[in-house]
Design a protein around this motif. Structure first.
Motif, PDB file in Angstrom:
ATOM      1  N   PRO A  90      -2.182   5.396   0.875  1.00  0.00           N
ATOM      2  CA  PRO A  90      -1.980   4.191   1.689  1.00  0.00           C
ATOM      3  C   PRO A  90      -0.566   3.623   1.528  1.00  0.00           C
ATOM      4  O   PRO A  90       0.094   3.842   0.513  1.00  0.00           O
ATOM      5  CB  PRO A  90      -3.021   3.213   1.161  1.00  0.00           C
ATOM      6  CG  PRO A  90      -3.459   3.749  -0.143  1.00  0.00           C
ATOM      7  CD  PRO A  90      -3.169   5.212  -0.158  1.00  0.00           C
ATOM      8  N   ILE A  91      -0.142   2.893   2.547  1.00  0.00           N
ATOM      9  CA  ILE A  91       1.186   2.268   2.506  1.00  0.00           C
ATOM     10  C   ILE A  91       1.190   1.157   1.469  1.00  0.00           C
ATOM     11  O   ILE A  91       0.252   0.368   1.385  1.00  0.00           O
ATOM     12  CB  ILE A  91       1.553   1.695   3.892  1.00  0.00           C
ATOM     13  CG1 ILE A  91       1.701   2.824   4.888  1.00  0.00           C
ATOM     14  CG2 ILE A  91       2.819   0.871   3.817  1.00  0.00           C
ATOM     15  CD1 ILE A  91       2.015   2.356   6.286  1.00  0.00           C
ATOM     16  N   ARG A  92       2.243   1.092   0.709  1.00  0.00           N
ATOM     17  CA  ARG A  92       2.388   0.025  -0.272  1.00  0.00           C
ATOM     18  C   ARG A  92       3.600  -0.813   0.104  1.00  0.00           C
ATOM     19  O   ARG A  92       4.676  -0.296   0.343  1.00  0.00           O
ATOM     20  CB  ARG A  92       2.590   0.595  -1.668  1.00  0.00           C
ATOM     21  CG  ARG A  92       1.371   1.314  -2.156  1.00  0.00           C
ATOM     22  CD  ARG A  92       1.587   1.795  -3.553  1.00  0.00           C
ATOM     23  NE  ARG A  92       0.391   2.452  -4.019  1.00  0.00           N
ATOM     24  CZ  ARG A  92       0.038   2.488  -5.281  1.00  0.00           C
ATOM     25  NH1 ARG A  92       0.785   1.917  -6.188  1.00  0.00           N
ATOM     26  NH2 ARG A  92      -1.053   3.108  -5.633  1.00  0.00           N
ATOM     27  N   LEU A  93       3.382  -2.095   0.147  1.00  0.00           N
ATOM     28  CA  LEU A  93       4.460  -3.033   0.443  1.00  0.00           C
ATOM     29  C   LEU A  93       4.700  -3.888  -0.789  1.00  0.00           C
ATOM     30  O   LEU A  93       3.766  -4.294  -1.476  1.00  0.00           O
ATOM     31  CB  LEU A  93       4.098  -3.919   1.637  1.00  0.00           C
ATOM     32  CG  LEU A  93       3.807  -3.179   2.939  1.00  0.00           C
ATOM     33  CD1 LEU A  93       3.333  -4.162   3.996  1.00  0.00           C
ATOM     34  CD2 LEU A  93       5.049  -2.463   3.426  1.00  0.00           C
ATOM     35  N   SER A  94       5.940  -4.173  -1.051  1.00  0.00           N
ATOM     36  CA  SER A  94       6.242  -4.988  -2.225  1.00  0.00           C
ATOM     37  C   SER A  94       5.928  -6.451  -1.942  1.00  0.00           C
ATOM     38  O   SER A  94       6.086  -6.944  -0.829  1.00  0.00           O
ATOM     39  CB  SER A  94       7.707  -4.828  -2.608  1.00  0.00           C
ATOM     40  OG  SER A  94       8.519  -5.280  -1.567  1.00  0.00           O
ATOM     41  N   LEU A  95       5.484  -7.142  -2.959  1.00  0.00           N
ATOM     42  CA  LEU A  95       5.160  -8.554  -2.859  1.00  0.00           C
ATOM     43  C   LEU A  95       6.407  -9.345  -3.211  1.00  0.00           C
ATOM     44  O   LEU A  95       6.927  -9.239  -4.316  1.00  0.00           O
ATOM     45  CB  LEU A  95       4.012  -8.898  -3.810  1.00  0.00           C
ATOM     46  CG  LEU A  95       3.496 -10.309  -3.783  1.00  0.00           C
ATOM     47  CD1 LEU A  95       2.965 -10.653  -2.405  1.00  0.00           C
ATOM     48  CD2 LEU A  95       2.437 -10.490  -4.823  1.00  0.00           C
ATOM     49  N   GLU A  96       6.914 -10.096  -2.274  1.00  0.00           N
ATOM     50  CA  GLU A  96       8.153 -10.839  -2.487  1.00  0.00           C
ATOM     51  C   GLU A  96       7.920 -12.168  -3.204  1.00  0.00           C
ATOM     52  O   GLU A  96       8.620 -12.504  -4.127  1.00  0.00           O
ATOM     53  CB  GLU A  96       8.845 -11.095  -1.149  1.00  0.00           C
ATOM     54  CG  GLU A  96       9.303  -9.836  -0.435  1.00  0.00           C
ATOM     55  CD  GLU A  96      10.427  -9.128  -1.163  1.00  0.00           C
ATOM     56  OE1 GLU A  96      11.279  -9.810  -1.774  1.00  0.00           O
ATOM     57  OE2 GLU A  96      10.456  -7.892  -1.144  1.00  0.00           O
TER      58      GLU A  96
END
Length: 101
Positions: A90-96
């Motif tokens: 799955p795509i992982r997006l960083s938490l800002e």
């Protein structure tokens, strides 16, 4: 050979090719010893002597550096293998940041 690390330095062209070759070897020795200390291995590092003002060994082989038998900068860049992306995960997006009310 996959290019893992590429260091570039520019040296003014000296009077003879032999002097320049000696200087390049000296720089390679210094940089190699430092890179060994930080965990790189010699066979995964490509040293490319280039001279940007004249374009020596950048796109085509230079007569000023005729002792160098390795690839030009363009050929070395073309040999870099793109890392395999995990497309099956799955795509992982960083938490800002976290916002709360």
């Amino acid at each position: 050979m996959p290019l893992k690390c590429c260091f570039r330095w520019t040296l003014p062209l000296l009077s003879t090719s032999q002097i320049l070759q000696g200087k390049v070897r000296e720089i390679m020795k210094e940089v190699s010893s430092y890179l060994k200390k930080v965990g790189y291995t010699q066979d995964k590092i490509a040293f490319l002597p280039i001279y940007g003002f004249e374009g020596d060994n950048m796109i085509k082989r230079s007569t000023n550096l005729d002792w160098y038998k390795g690839p030009t900068l363009l050929k070395a860049l073309e040999q870099i293998n793109e890392p395999k992306r995990p497309s099956d995960k799955p795509i992982r997006l960083s938490l800002e940041d976290i916002y709360t009310d």
